[in-house]
Motif scaffolding. Structure first.
Motif, PDB file in Angstrom:
ATOM      1  N   ARG A   1       0.831  -1.214   0.000  1.00 55.37           N
ATOM      2  CA  ARG A   1       0.000   0.000   0.000  1.00 55.37           C
ATOM      3  C   ARG A   1       0.858   1.255   0.000  1.00 55.37           C
ATOM      4  O   ARG A   1       0.623   2.200   0.758  1.00 55.37           O
TER       5      ARG A   1
ATOM      6  N   GLN B   1      -7.800  -6.541  -7.067  1.00 52.17           N
ATOM      7  CA  GLN B   1      -8.317  -5.425  -6.283  1.00 52.17           C
ATOM      8  C   GLN B   1      -9.846  -5.451  -6.226  1.00 52.17           C
ATOM      9  O   GLN B   1     -10.510  -5.812  -7.201  1.00 52.17           O
TER      10      GLN B   1
ATOM     11  N   GLU C   1     -11.596  -2.645  -5.431  1.00 54.66           N
ATOM     12  CA  GLU C   1     -12.010  -1.350  -5.955  1.00 54.66           C
ATOM     13  C   GLU C   1     -10.844  -0.729  -6.695  1.00 54.66           C
ATOM     14  O   GLU C   1      -9.694  -1.149  -6.522  1.00 54.66           O
TER      15      GLU C   1
ATOM     16  N   TYR D   1     -15.874  -5.082  -9.654  1.00 60.45           N
ATOM     17  CA  TYR D   1     -15.489  -4.086  -8.654  1.00 60.45           C
ATOM     18  C   TYR D   1     -16.697  -3.608  -7.866  1.00 60.45           C
ATOM     19  O   TYR D   1     -17.800  -3.428  -8.417  1.00 60.45           O
TER      20      TYR D   1
ATOM     21  N   ASP E   1     -13.536   4.701  -8.570  1.00 65.47           N
ATOM     22  CA  ASP E   1     -13.370   6.149  -8.343  1.00 65.47           C
ATOM     23  C   ASP E   1     -13.048   6.787  -9.695  1.00 65.47           C
ATOM     24  O   ASP E   1     -11.883   6.864 -10.088  1.00 65.47           O
TER      25      ASP E   1
ATOM     26  N   ARG F   1      -4.499   2.562  -3.288  1.00 62.94           N
ATOM     27  CA  ARG F   1      -5.502   2.219  -4.295  1.00 62.94           C
ATOM     28  C   ARG F   1      -4.870   2.226  -5.689  1.00 62.94           C
ATOM     29  O   ARG F   1      -4.046   3.070  -6.013  1.00 62.94           O
TER      30      ARG F   1
ATOM     31  N   TYR G   1      -4.894   2.942  -9.568  1.00 59.55           N
ATOM     32  CA  TYR G   1      -5.528   3.854 -10.513  1.00 59.55           C
ATOM     33  C   TYR G   1      -5.074   3.506 -11.930  1.00 59.55           C
ATOM     34  O   TYR G   1      -3.871   3.391 -12.204  1.00 59.55           O
TER      35      TYR G   1
ATOM     36  N   GLY H   1      -1.069   6.343  -3.772  1.00 60.34           N
ATOM     37  CA  GLY H   1      -1.748   5.399  -4.641  1.00 60.34           C
ATOM     38  C   GLY H   1      -0.782   4.749  -5.620  1.00 60.34           C
ATOM     39  O   GLY H   1       0.408   5.083  -5.671  1.00 60.34           O
TER      40      GLY H   1
END
Length: 442
Positions: free
Chosen positions: A196, A325, A327, A347, A351, A393, A395, A415
């Motif tokens: 992370r 993942q 999300e 998912y 975002d 997260r 992206y 991220g």
């Protein structure tokens, strides 16, 4: 008669066999006379044949018109273009010399000859060609003066960075121990997601290279060339709605150099891409790609091929990473993509940050995809939205030059940013890049 032939050739431009049949008929037709308009139409058919890959047919058409008129410009000029596209620079410049022997001030021929001669190292003759372009009294004088300044800068650039030097730089980067295979990169991405921690994969091509800043002296040495490069690349993204050579955009775009320096892994131009640009003597491509290779990154900084997004797709490693993942974050011009990702990969949340697509590719994208203004409207909004803890997260970013800055911000916010570019367009069936087939996620 030539009018009919030209109409048939234009209708057959996407059917190589049919176009070849038209050129065969033209070559076997005996014209009562070859007037100027007939010659122009036959040359236009030759251009269609050349661009369709019918090399011998095109040469035969050009030669027929050149034989009919020893001082003809168009047939010889288009034959020179054919040789240039093949990288046959010697025959290209010889053909241009034939034109200039009869028409010493012919502007297009002098401009192309100067470009080729500079690449061949014949800088004095190249300068003489540019000096032969007559400027007095012409309404488009400012435009031609600008073109002449660009080719002067181009000559100085290829003198400082000839083909062999640029290719050697690309090969050296590819041989480096820090140059990563797709499998090694997938491991780095997975490790960042597991821990992370912030991570960015950024790919750099001629668009990014056009805005590389290597110091005030370098900018002054090639000012006209770089201005042309920036206008050319920004036209694809913004279709002349943004002046890419002035602040505030230029000041922000210059930061691409720092983004590339700071990225965890950078997809860099590969040797064959460099070779191609020097083969066709691309005014924009040569300097933009070479300037990327001139950026001094920290020792051991990781790199990979600029085509890494395609390799990640072809090996399915990208989808293994994405499926790990629950999300995901997405920056893309396709409003329908978040739901597609949810339905295919399951998912719980996406975002999504919408960016208006490249205006230069509006014919390949939906009206909804290109609506709005990326710069200056959406850019600060997205940068602000990404300036919060992202807690590892993932992206997926597909947003052109400005997307590289999003990747940088995502990394700094903790991220994991993957610059996948046109692969995301492929997911939605949009062929925004040559050679990229429509792709499916599954």
């Amino acid at each position: 008669m030539t009018f009919q032939f030209l109409r048939e050739a234009e209708e057959a431009r996407h059917d190589k066999a049919a176009l070849a049949e038209v050129t065969r008929r033209v070559l076997h037709t005996r014209f009562a006379s070859v007037g100027e308009i007939d010659a122009a139409r036959v040359v236009q058919i030759g251009i269609l044949a050349r661009d369709a890959g019918l090399r011998e047919d095109a040469l035969a058409l050009f030669d027929r018109m050149a034989t009919a008129s020893p001082s003809d410009i168009a047939s010889r000029y288009e034959k020179a273009v054919l040789f240039l596209h093949e990288g046959n620079h010697i025959d290209c410049v010889q053909m241009l010399r034939q034109i200039l022997a009869h028409h010493p001030h012919e502007d297009r021929s002098n401009l192309m000859a100067a470009r080729v001669l500079h690449a061949l190292g014949a800088h004095r003759e190249a300068t003489a060609c540019l000096d032969s372009i007559l400027l007095d009294g012409r309404p488009d004088r400012a435009q031609w003066e600008r073109q002449i300044r660009i080719i002067h800068d181009f000559g100085r650039y290829v003198s400082a960075f000839p083909r062999a030097r640029a290719v050697a730089m690309a090969e050296s980067a590819e041989r480096s121990p820090s140059h990563m295979s797709v499998g090694m990169l997938a491991g780095r991405i997975t490790a960042a997601l597991d821990s992370r921690s912030g991570f960015s994969l950024v790919r750099a091509g001629d668009g990014e290279g056009a805005f590389v800043f290597l110091g005030n002296t370098d900018e002054a040495d090639f000012a006209h060339l770089y201005e042309q490069n920036r206008h050319d690349r920004a036209r694809v993204w913004f279709a002349d709605t943004v002046d890419a050579t002035k602040h505030p955009f230029l000041g922000e775009a210059f930061r691409i150099t720092d983004v590339i320096r700071d990225a965890d892994v950078v997809g860099m131009p590969y040797p064959n891409w460099i070779r191609h640009e020097y083969t066709i003597l691309s005014v924009t491509g040569i300097s933009s790609l070479t300037n990327l290779l001139r950026i001094e990154r920290r020792p051991g900084a990781a790199s990979c091929t600029q085509l890494i997004h395609v390799e990640l797709h072809n090996t399915k490693l990208l989808y293994s990473i994405m499926q790990s993942q629950k999300e995901i974050g997405l920056i893309s011009c396709h409003p329908g993509l978040p739901e597609r990702l949810k339905s295919v990969l399951g998912y719980e949340q996406v975002d999504y940050h919408h960016v208006p697509g490249e205006k230069g590719h509006s014919h390949l994208l939906s009206e909804e995809a290109v609506a709005g203004s990326h710069w200056p409207e959406r850019y600060p909004q997205i940068m602000d939205a990404l300036s919060r803890p992202l807690n590892g997260r993932l992206y997926i970013v597909a947003a052109g030059l400005l997307g590289k800055f999003y990747c940088d911000r995502i990394k700094k916010s903790g991220g994991v940013a993957l610059d996948v570019g046109s692969v995301a367009d492929g997911w939605m069936g949009s062929r925004t890049r040559p050679g990229l087939e429509p792709l499916s996620i599954g």
